[in-house]
Design an enzyme around this catalytic site. Structure first.
Site, mmCIF file in Angstrom:
data_model
loop_
_atom_site.group_PDB
_atom_site.id
_atom_site.type_symbol
_atom_site.label_atom_id
_atom_site.label_comp_id
_atom_site.label_asym_id
_atom_site.label_seq_id
_atom_site.Cartn_x
_atom_site.Cartn_y
_atom_site.Cartn_z
ATOM 1 C CE LYS A 27 -28.284 90.958 80.252
ATOM 2 N NZ LYS A 27 -29.245 90.086 79.570
ATOM 3 N NE ARG A 102 -24.393 83.545 77.127
ATOM 4 C CZ ARG A 102 -24.975 83.297 78.279
ATOM 5 N NH1 ARG A 102 -26.276 83.169 78.349
ATOM 6 N NH2 ARG A 102 -24.272 83.158 79.368
ATOM 7 N NE ARG A 141 -32.276 87.810 94.265
ATOM 8 C CZ ARG A 141 -32.115 87.585 92.962
ATOM 9 N NH1 ARG A 141 -32.852 86.699 92.338
ATOM 10 N NH2 ARG A 141 -31.213 88.248 92.277
ATOM 11 N NE ARG A 176 -33.590 79.978 93.813
ATOM 12 C CZ ARG A 176 -33.299 80.863 92.854
ATOM 13 N NH1 ARG A 176 -33.307 82.153 93.118
ATOM 14 N NH2 ARG A 176 -33.005 80.469 91.653
ATOM 15 N NE ARG A 187 -25.443 84.091 87.992
ATOM 16 C CZ ARG A 187 -26.098 83.766 89.118
ATOM 17 N NH1 ARG A 187 -26.394 82.510 89.379
ATOM 18 N NH2 ARG A 187 -26.466 84.701 89.968
#
Ligand code: ZN
Length: 235
Positions: A27, A102, A141, A176, A187
């Site tokens: 985004k 949000r 990642r 991470r 999330r």
């Protein structure tokens, strides 16, 4: 047919957009492109908060306290900061919102701010990406353990030459917490809990445009422009 917004990329005259997308959907990248190519002011909540927390204003100090404690900044504080930017001589006439509103409370507040300034939004773009696709993309990642290197890799799009090892310093790679599939799923769960209401809110106002958020950056950008153009075509 009555439409809630208008779009004319050729004349670039449109142009009050709210961009909504799950975390990890790209985004921010799309908001930046829209801002650069259509000449819109880019309002990223993260930037606003960072900016403010560097100032010694009462709002900045409060925002800083929440962020340092790892808490979400309360609706009312964010609302005030956004409102301040939409008041006075500096107020933008063209903008893209990235990360705000949000919550439904923020969306309702923002409606009032814009209405007062006669800046009705033209469209609310929802970048639609399946949860599992986001987990796949972002869960791939890996980061170099070496604190002086910290190179990042993506086992799908940018794998290291030797699996599990950094190309630059040969140190081991690790994942991470933020990039772990479980964290990403959590999330996304929070995102859906907050955003389903917001999307319904804008749908009722005939402002919502859904855009597929898969493919590379330019493909997604093209999807956005195409969806806006198509939706504003009265035929
Ligand atoms: Zn390294």
């Amino acid at each position: 047919m009555q439409l809630g917004f208008r779009f004319d990329p050729a004349k670039k005259r449109f142009m009050r957009l709210i961009l909504i997308g799950p975390p990890g959907s790209g985004k921010g990248t799309q908001a930046k492109l829209l801002s650069q190519r259509l000449g819109l002011v880019h309002f990223a909540t993260g930037d606003i908060l960072r900016d403010e927390s560097q100032k010694d204003t009462p709002e900045g100090i409060r925002a800083n306290q929440h962020m340092r404690a790892g808490q979400l900044v309360p609706d009312e504080l964010i609302n005030e900061l956004v409102n301040a930017r939409f008041n006075g001589v500096q107020k933008p006439s063209k903008f893209v919102m990235d990360g705000y509103p949000r919550t439904l409370a923020q969306a309702v507040y923002f409606d009032a701010v814009l209405q007062k300034q006669a800046l009705e939004p033209d469209a609310v773009i929802f970048l639609k990406v399946q949860d599992e696709e986001i987990v796949r993309r972002n869960g791939a990642r890996w980061t170099c353990l070496n604190p002086d290197c910290r190179a990042t890799y993506n086992t799908i799009t940018k794998p290291p030459k030797v699996p599990g090892r950094c190309d630059l310093c040969q140190q081991l790679l690790f994942q991470r917490d933020d990039d772990k599939p479980d964290t990403i799923r959590k999330r996304l769960h929070v995102f859906h809990a907050q955003h389903d209401d917001i999307l319904r809110h804008y749908q009722k106002r005939s402002l919502l445009v859904e855009v597929p958020g898969t493919g590379d950056i330019e493909v997604i950008y093209g999807n956005i422009v195409q969806a806006l153009t198509r939706s504003s075509d009265p035929s």
